[in-house]
Scaffold this motif. Structure first.
Motif, PDB file in Angstrom:
ATOM      1  N   VAL A 154     -33.337 -47.791   0.265  1.00 56.93           N
ATOM      2  CA  VAL A 154     -32.185 -47.880   1.027  1.00 56.93           C
ATOM      3  C   VAL A 154     -31.688 -46.451   1.662  1.00 56.93           C
ATOM      4  N   ALA A 155     -31.385 -46.254   2.926  1.00 55.61           N
ATOM      5  CA  ALA A 155     -31.039 -44.912   3.097  1.00 55.61           C
ATOM      6  C   ALA A 155     -29.370 -45.198   3.454  1.00 55.61           C
ATOM      7  N   VAL A 156     -28.493 -44.456   2.922  1.00 58.19           N
ATOM      8  CA  VAL A 156     -26.921 -44.671   3.687  1.00 58.19           C
ATOM      9  C   VAL A 156     -26.815 -43.632   4.582  1.00 58.19           C
ATOM     10  N   ILE A 157     -26.916 -43.861   5.681  1.00 60.13           N
ATOM     11  CA  ILE A 157     -26.695 -43.048   6.910  1.00 60.13           C
ATOM     12  C   ILE A 157     -25.925 -43.704   7.789  1.00 60.13           C
ATOM     13  N   ASP A 158     -25.490 -42.652   8.714  1.00 60.28           N
ATOM     14  CA  ASP A 158     -24.545 -43.357  10.027  1.00 60.28           C
ATOM     15  C   ASP A 158     -25.428 -43.557  11.145  1.00 60.28           C
ATOM     16  N   PHE A 159     -25.073 -44.171  12.163  1.00 61.91           N
ATOM     17  CA  PHE A 159     -25.494 -44.378  13.626  1.00 61.91           C
ATOM     18  C   PHE A 159     -26.092 -43.122  14.344  1.00 61.91           C
ATOM     19  N   ASP A 160     -25.279 -41.922  14.037  1.00 62.46           N
ATOM     20  CA  ASP A 160     -25.624 -40.700  14.598  1.00 62.46           C
ATOM     21  C   ASP A 160     -26.389 -39.898  13.860  1.00 62.46           C
ATOM     22  N   GLU A 161     -27.245 -40.450  13.022  1.00 58.30           N
ATOM     23  CA  GLU A 161     -28.191 -39.956  11.906  1.00 58.30           C
ATOM     24  C   GLU A 161     -29.617 -40.411  11.861  1.00 58.30           C
ATOM     25  N   TYR A 162     -30.465 -39.725  11.855  1.00 56.66           N
ATOM     26  CA  TYR A 162     -31.916 -40.067  11.982  1.00 56.66           C
ATOM     27  C   TYR A 162     -32.659 -39.335  10.898  1.00 56.66           C
ATOM     28  N   ILE A 163     -33.480 -39.914  10.316  1.00 51.62           N
ATOM     29  CA  ILE A 163     -34.286 -39.319   9.015  1.00 51.62           C
ATOM     30  C   ILE A 163     -35.566 -39.113   9.643  1.00 51.62           C
ATOM     31  N   ILE A 164     -36.223 -37.635   9.830  1.00 52.50           N
ATOM     32  CA  ILE A 164     -37.196 -37.426  10.451  1.00 52.50           C
ATOM     33  C   ILE A 164     -38.358 -36.845   9.597  1.00 52.50           C
ATOM     34  N   TYR A 174     -26.573 -35.757  14.800  1.00 49.04           N
ATOM     35  CA  TYR A 174     -25.745 -35.560  16.167  1.00 49.04           C
ATOM     36  C   TYR A 174     -24.195 -35.848  16.287  1.00 49.04           C
ATOM     37  N   ARG A 175     -23.552 -34.965  16.373  1.00 44.86           N
ATOM     38  CA  ARG A 175     -22.099 -34.943  16.256  1.00 44.86           C
ATOM     39  C   ARG A 175     -21.339 -33.923  16.816  1.00 44.86           C
ATOM     40  N   LYS A 176     -20.167 -33.886  17.060  1.00 41.21           N
ATOM     41  CA  LYS A 176     -19.440 -32.864  17.405  1.00 41.21           C
ATOM     42  C   LYS A 176     -18.901 -31.872  16.007  1.00 41.21           C
ATOM     43  N   CYS A 177     -18.599 -30.643  16.121  1.00 48.68           N
ATOM     44  CA  CYS A 177     -18.202 -29.754  15.183  1.00 48.68           C
ATOM     45  C   CYS A 177     -17.109 -30.441  14.058  1.00 48.68           C
ATOM     46  N   PRO A 178     -17.315 -30.644  12.745  1.00 49.35           N
ATOM     47  CA  PRO A 178     -16.245 -31.304  12.175  1.00 49.35           C
ATOM     48  C   PRO A 178     -15.145 -30.302  11.958  1.00 49.35           C
ATOM     49  N   SER A 179     -13.935 -31.017  11.830  1.00 51.27           N
ATOM     50  CA  SER A 179     -12.810 -30.251  11.779  1.00 51.27           C
ATOM     51  C   SER A 179     -12.295 -29.657  10.468  1.00 51.27           C
ATOM     52  N   SER A 180     -13.293 -29.587   9.646  1.00 45.50           N
ATOM     53  CA  SER A 180     -12.909 -29.018   8.023  1.00 45.50           C
ATOM     54  C   SER A 180     -13.067 -27.711   7.965  1.00 45.50           C
ATOM     55  N   PHE A 181     -12.637 -27.108   6.770  1.00 47.04           N
ATOM     56  CA  PHE A 181     -12.511 -25.804   6.602  1.00 47.04           C
ATOM     57  C   PHE A 181     -13.656 -24.894   6.776  1.00 47.04           C
ATOM     58  N   GLN A 182     -14.774 -25.784   6.035  1.00 48.19           N
ATOM     59  CA  GLN A 182     -16.134 -24.972   5.894  1.00 48.19           C
ATOM     60  C   GLN A 182     -16.901 -24.874   7.226  1.00 48.19           C
ATOM     61  N   TRP A 183     -16.308 -25.387   8.273  1.00 46.80           N
ATOM     62  CA  TRP A 183     -16.790 -25.720   9.609  1.00 46.80           C
ATOM     63  C   TRP A 183     -16.215 -24.992  10.602  1.00 46.80           C
ATOM     64  N   LYS A 184     -14.994 -24.032  10.134  1.00 44.75           N
ATOM     65  CA  LYS A 184     -14.210 -23.217  11.327  1.00 44.75           C
ATOM     66  C   LYS A 184     -14.975 -22.359  12.046  1.00 44.75           C
ATOM     67  N   PHE A 185     -16.228 -21.875  11.840  1.00 47.55           N
ATOM     68  CA  PHE A 185     -17.085 -21.079  12.808  1.00 47.55           C
ATOM     69  C   PHE A 185     -18.241 -21.868  13.111  1.00 47.55           C
ATOM     70  N   CYS A 186     -17.912 -23.131  13.429  1.00 48.22           N
ATOM     71  CA  CYS A 186     -19.113 -24.036  13.670  1.00 48.22           C
ATOM     72  C   CYS A 186     -19.732 -23.686  15.237  1.00 48.22           C
ATOM     73  N   LEU A 187     -19.150 -23.241  15.928  1.00 49.32           N
ATOM     74  CA  LEU A 187     -19.569 -22.820  17.417  1.00 49.32           C
ATOM     75  C   LEU A 187     -20.234 -21.718  17.336  1.00 49.32           C
ATOM     76  N   ARG A 188     -19.946 -20.796  16.262  1.00 50.97           N
ATOM     77  CA  ARG A 188     -20.971 -19.569  16.200  1.00 50.97           C
ATOM     78  C   ARG A 188     -22.358 -19.636  15.456  1.00 50.97           C
ATOM     79  N   TYR A 189     -22.324 -20.839  14.742  1.00 47.90           N
ATOM     80  CA  TYR A 189     -23.714 -21.060  14.027  1.00 47.90           C
ATOM     81  C   TYR A 189     -24.893 -20.837  14.660  1.00 47.90           C
TER      82      TYR A 189
END
Length: 189
Positions: free
Chosen positions: A25-35, A133-148
């Motif tokens: 069983v995989a616990v994943i969301d609709f915007d996640e794909y195991i490849i 596949y998603r937008k940048c999360p708003s949590s602290f560890q993602w504050k530089f998301c757009l610069r990754y």
């Protein structure tokens, strides 16, 4: 926020009970794909690669590459998986799991609690990756998301015709489109 975490966990517990008879069983969301890099099915790569290497596994923590929609459309086609082809290198927060129900005591969205004699295996390097596949999360560890660092990943283009075919069949089956229509007919591959 706290209510959504409780609601999510209720869904996980419900699925955990309903899916007890399944091998994996995989616990994943609709915007996640195991490849898998060779596009093997879950059952194929679990039986031929992961379980022979880890016979005492209760489940596997997957590497996650984020395809951030904030970076803009970088691919082609009508599907999320081919519109967004820029990804992060694998990251370890917000990871997801594939687990074996008969070897697992309990679980939550992100953690497997194995039965005695079994282990939760963290796949630090493997050909199976979760595409999220998603937008940048708003949590602290993602504050530089757009610069990754962005890496182009064309893997999904290899199976685009097959994806389109199956999506088209599913849409016809549930009555979203007429059986003679094909919304992907004019898509350039």
């Amino acid at each position: 926020m706290f209510q959504s975490v409780h609601d999510e966990q209720l869904a996980v517990f419900t699925c955990e009970q309903l899916l007890q008879g399944f091998a994996f069983v995989a616990v994943i969301d609709f915007d996640e794909y195991i490849i898998h890099d060779k596009f093997m099915t879950y059952s194929e790569f679990m039986k031929s690669e992961l379980l022979p290497l880890h016979p005492d596994a209760a489940g596997f923590v997957l590497n996650v590459s984020f395809f951030l929609t904030d970076w803009g459309i970088s691919g082609t086609g009508n599907m999320l998986t081919t519109k967004y082809i820029r990804r992060t290198n694998p990251r370890y927060e917000r990871y997801k799991n594939i687990y074996l129900p008969r070897r697992t005591k309990t679980l939550d969205t992100h953690t497997i609690h194995p039965k005695k004699g079994y282990k939760r295996i963290v796949l630090t390097s493997h050909s199976v990756v979760l595409h999220h596949y998603r937008k940048c999360p708003s949590s602290f560890q993602w504050k530089f998301c757009l610069r990754y660092t962005k890496t182009l990943d064309f893997k999904m283009f290899k199976i685009m015709p097959v994806l389109y075919y199956h999506v088209d069949l599913a849409m016809k089956e549930i009555g979203i489109i007429n059986r003679t229509d094909n919304i992907f007919r004019n898509t350039k591959i």
